[in-house]
Enzyme design. Structure first.
Site, short mmCIF file in Angstrom:
data_model
loop_
_atom_site.label_atom_id
_atom_site.label_comp_id
_atom_site.label_asym_id
_atom_site.label_seq_id
_atom_site.Cartn_x
_atom_site.Cartn_y
_atom_site.Cartn_z
N ASN A 12 0.86 -1.18 0.00
CA ASN A 12 0.00 0.00 0.00
C ASN A 12 0.90 1.24 0.00
O ASN A 12 1.52 1.56 1.01
CB ASN A 12 -0.88 -0.06 1.27
CG ASN A 12 -1.67 1.20 1.50
OD1 ASN A 12 -1.78 2.06 0.63
ND2 ASN A 12 -2.24 1.32 2.70
N LYS A 14 0.07 4.26 -0.14
CA LYS A 14 -0.57 5.41 0.49
C LYS A 14 -0.39 6.65 -0.39
O LYS A 14 -0.37 6.53 -1.61
CB LYS A 14 -0.03 5.62 1.92
CG LYS A 14 -0.10 4.32 2.73
CD LYS A 14 0.12 4.51 4.19
CE LYS A 14 -0.03 3.17 4.89
NZ LYS A 14 0.10 3.26 6.33
N HIS A 99 -9.59 1.02 5.99
CA HIS A 99 -8.22 1.21 6.50
C HIS A 99 -8.26 2.16 7.69
O HIS A 99 -9.04 3.12 7.70
CB HIS A 99 -7.32 1.77 5.39
CG HIS A 99 -5.87 1.76 5.78
ND1 HIS A 99 -5.35 2.74 6.59
CD2 HIS A 99 -4.86 0.89 5.52
CE1 HIS A 99 -4.06 2.46 6.81
NE2 HIS A 99 -3.74 1.35 6.16
N GLU A 101 -6.47 4.54 8.59
CA GLU A 101 -6.29 5.97 8.26
C GLU A 101 -7.59 6.56 7.71
O GLU A 101 -7.92 7.72 7.97
CB GLU A 101 -5.12 6.13 7.27
CG GLU A 101 -3.79 5.95 8.00
CD GLU A 101 -2.65 5.42 7.13
OE1 GLU A 101 -2.76 5.46 5.89
OE2 GLU A 101 -1.66 4.95 7.71
N GLU A 171 -4.79 -5.11 11.20
CA GLU A 171 -3.76 -4.07 11.31
C GLU A 171 -3.95 -3.32 12.63
O GLU A 171 -4.75 -2.37 12.70
CB GLU A 171 -3.90 -3.08 10.16
CG GLU A 171 -3.71 -3.70 8.79
CD GLU A 171 -3.26 -2.64 7.78
OE1 GLU A 171 -2.18 -2.82 7.23
OE2 GLU A 171 -3.97 -1.66 7.59
N GLY A 177 2.82 2.32 10.75
CA GLY A 177 3.72 3.44 10.52
C GLY A 177 4.49 3.87 11.75
O GLY A 177 5.11 4.93 11.76
N SER A 217 3.85 -2.01 10.22
CA SER A 217 5.32 -2.02 10.32
C SER A 217 5.95 -3.35 9.92
O SER A 217 6.93 -3.79 10.52
CB SER A 217 5.76 -1.60 11.73
OG SER A 217 5.37 -0.25 11.97
#
Ligand code: PGA
Length: 258
Positions: A12, A14, A99, A101, A171, A177, A217
């Protein structure tokens, strides 16, 4: 013996990489994965890079394409949105839904994830449903309740055939991240829980076929030990997928042992 689940590794990107960076990336990545077999590889670029990647890959089977988001609506007056038909047009096979985010920064809810899943499935694009708990939720011992709530909110009422087309990505929000990875044991426990939920709701056959990815990560250093866990069927990789060599190493870590 049930058929082993083929590992699935997705990168991904992003909001990184312009369309002019796609060709140099693919040139290196393609070379690095040339001998890799028996792993499903998917790239999930931004929309502009996606158009370029689609042009270069031209429907090749070895690397498939995913989108980072899509509209739950099929067409019309929705300024700034991208529809499934537009994604199909670019040979997109997968789409990220829910997701963290999108949930945290753009207010995506389980209900929105659910609507996107239904729209995607109707157009034969396979949703990758992302779920995961925050650090506070884990510290309060609520991670399983949170995961179950997200699974129910996005998937309740779907048929076995629909669930067969869905990939779930676990996740943990605190690992995305941040450089913090769930330990293999923590990830395995969550994956096992997710599979048990799928089994309880849609039966053991569906759940034994379902692929559940880990994300947060993942790097070339930790991929192998995560991917060795019995219920981890692949990785959803963010930051580490931006380097074609490093990402190819993660893909290589998913190749089944002889
Ligand atoms: P990360 O992102 O690998 O950079 O932690 C994973 C993701 O958000 O899918």
């Amino acid at each position: 013996m049930p058929i082993p689940r083929k590992k699935f590794v997705a990168g991904n990107w992003k909001m990184n990489m312009t369309s002019s960076e796609v060709a140099p990336y693919l040139e290196i990545f393609n070379r690095e994965i040339e001998t890799v077999e028996n792993v499903d590889i998917t790239l999930i670029p931004s929309f502009t890079a996606l158009a370029k990647a689609s042009e270069i890959l031209d429907g090749t089977q070895k690397i498939r394409l995913g989108a980072q988001n899509m509209s739950p609506e099929s067409k019309g007056a929705f300024t700034g949105e991208i529809s499934v038909t537009m994604l199909r047009d670019l040979f997109v096979r997968f789409v990220l839904v829910g997701h963290s985010e999108r949930r945290r920064l753009f207010g995506e809810t389980d209900e929105m994830a659910r609507r996107k899943i239904i729209t995607a499935l109707a157009t034969e694009i396979r949703p990758i449903l992302c779920i995961g708990e925050t650090l506070e939720e884990r510290q309060a011992g609520q991670e399983k309740t949170v995961l179950e709530g997200q699974l129910r909110g996005a998937l309740e009422g779907l048929s076995k055939d629909q669930i067969d087309e869905i990939i779930v990505a676990y996740e943990p929000v605190w690992a995305i991240g941040t450089g913090l990875t769930a330990t293999p044991a923590q990830a395995q426990e969550a994956h096992h829980f997710i599979r048990a939920y799928l089994s309880k709701t849609w039966g053991p056959e569906v759940s034994s076929r379902s692929r559940i990815l880990y994300g947060g990560s993942v790097t070339s250093d930790n991929a192998r030990v995560l991917l060795e866990q019995p219920d981890i069927d692949g990785a959803l990789v963010g930051g580490a997928s931006l380097d074609p060599r490093g990402f190819a190493e993660i893909v290589a870590a998913a190749v089944p042992a002889e």
